[in-house]
Design a protein around this motif. Structure first.
Motif, short mmCIF file in Angstrom:
data_model
loop_
_atom_site.label_atom_id
_atom_site.label_comp_id
_atom_site.label_asym_id
_atom_site.label_seq_id
_atom_site.Cartn_x
_atom_site.Cartn_y
_atom_site.Cartn_z
N SER A 32 0.74 -1.23 0.08
CA SER A 32 -0.07 0.00 -0.01
C SER A 32 0.84 1.24 -0.11
O SER A 32 0.24 2.42 -0.37
N ARG A 61 -0.30 -2.30 8.60
CA ARG A 61 -1.40 -1.60 8.95
C ARG A 61 -2.32 -0.72 7.88
O ARG A 61 -3.41 -1.00 8.03
N GLU A 62 -1.55 -0.07 7.03
CA GLU A 62 -2.21 0.34 6.08
C GLU A 62 -3.10 -0.49 5.25
O GLU A 62 -4.16 -0.11 4.58
N ALA A 67 -4.08 -3.39 5.98
CA ALA A 67 -5.30 -4.05 6.66
C ALA A 67 -6.41 -3.06 6.76
O ALA A 67 -7.61 -3.31 6.70
N SER A 68 -6.10 -1.60 6.97
CA SER A 68 -7.12 -0.75 7.00
C SER A 68 -7.70 -0.52 5.45
O SER A 68 -8.97 0.00 5.70
N ASN A 69 -7.09 -0.61 4.57
CA ASN A 69 -7.65 -0.41 3.39
C ASN A 69 -8.74 -1.30 3.04
O ASN A 69 -9.69 -1.20 2.26
N GLY A 70 -8.31 -2.54 3.47
CA GLY A 70 -9.28 -3.68 3.03
C GLY A 70 -9.36 -4.21 1.84
O GLY A 70 -10.44 -4.89 1.24
#
Length: 273
Positions: free
Chosen positions: A65, A104-105, A107-110
């Motif tokens: 990401s 983390r980015e 996972a947050s974007n999905g």
């Protein structure tokens, strides 16, 4: 480019921007653990710096990401063996911090649902070229620039336009793009990048000896390469990705105005209208 190249130190001084693939989906199933891979890379970087005190090395991490600078020897100021070890240790820790932040980015974007996710090489190449242009325009004498891409994950067809723009920018700036594939499949994008810019493309057979491949092939400066028989790509995959579905195609339709490529016929170009 005449003014930029008139400020070169000498033929054997190099500016090497190393783009490292940190894709966790690829490294989770790779034959070579990422820790061992990174150790090979850092030893290679150290060997480049030992070849000449004027050599300049930058490491860019390419995640799923995001991408970022993780090491710049110009800011290191290493003067001894202990300082070099400490500097490379900091680079390793910064790489680990980047991987955690990128995870983390992601996972947050999905947006990533499978293990075939591509790394953001288009952004990493842009960062590399921007850094090289900054050196060109710094007003000081600079070394011969080149980019080395260490890729393991598959190409991202959705990045086709951005990657090709970077390739042609590198060609115009006379910056070779070298490629070392550490994955199981070749990269069509980087095959084209190395072919167009005059770089070296190689896929090592034994990753356990990665440092030897890097030191023997990619440590050589541009001037010395004219006297060596370096590996040559047997074939280059020139297939493009369509602009509509971002898929690699063998045959398609091209807009006569903007040269956009489509896999199916459209009465009206979605790019230029």
């Amino acid at each position: 480019m005449t003014s930029a190249h008139s400020k070169l130190y000498s033929d054997d001084v190099s500016l090497v921007v190393v783009v490292v693939d940190t894709n966790p989906f690829f490294w989770a199933g790779a034959a070579l653990p990422f820790a061992d891979f990174l150790s090979h890379v850092l030893h290679f970087v150290n060997s480049l710096l030992l070849l000449s005190n004027l050599n300049h090395v930058v490491i860019i991490a390419a995640g799923v990401s995001s991408c970022a600078y993780v090491f710049d020897s110009g800011n290191a100021g290493a003067s001894g063996a202990a300082d070099v070890a400490e500097t490379l240790g900091k680079a390793s820790r910064k790489m680990e911090e980047f991987i955690k932040q990128d995870a983390r980015e992601t996972a947050s974007n999905g947006t990533v649902a499978d293990g075939g996710a591509a790394s953001l090489f288009s952004g990493a190449l842009s960062l590399a070229l921007c850094y090289i242009q900054r050196i060109f325009r710094s007003g000081t004498r600079h070394p011969q620039p080149r980019i080395l891409c260490l890729q393991g994950s598959p190409d991202g067809p959705e990045q086709y336009v951005a990657v090709m723009n970077s390739i042609f920018s590198a060609q115009r700036s006379m910056v070779p793009i070298d490629t070392c594939i550490v994955g199981t499949q070749d990269s069509a994008f980087l095959q084209q990048a190395s072919y167009i810019t005059g770089g070296v493309y190689m896929k090592p057979q034994e990753l356990s000896g990665l440092f030897q491949y890097l030191a023997a092939v990619f440590a050589t400066d541009l001037h010395s390469r004219t006297f060596l028989r370096l590996p040559k790509t047997l074939g280059v995959d020139f297939r493009a990705s369509c602009f509509c579905h971002k898929k690699t195609i063998d045959m398609g339709y091209v807009c006569s105005v903007c040269l956009s490529i489509f896999c199916k016929y459209h009465k009206k170009c979605s790019t230029c209208g």
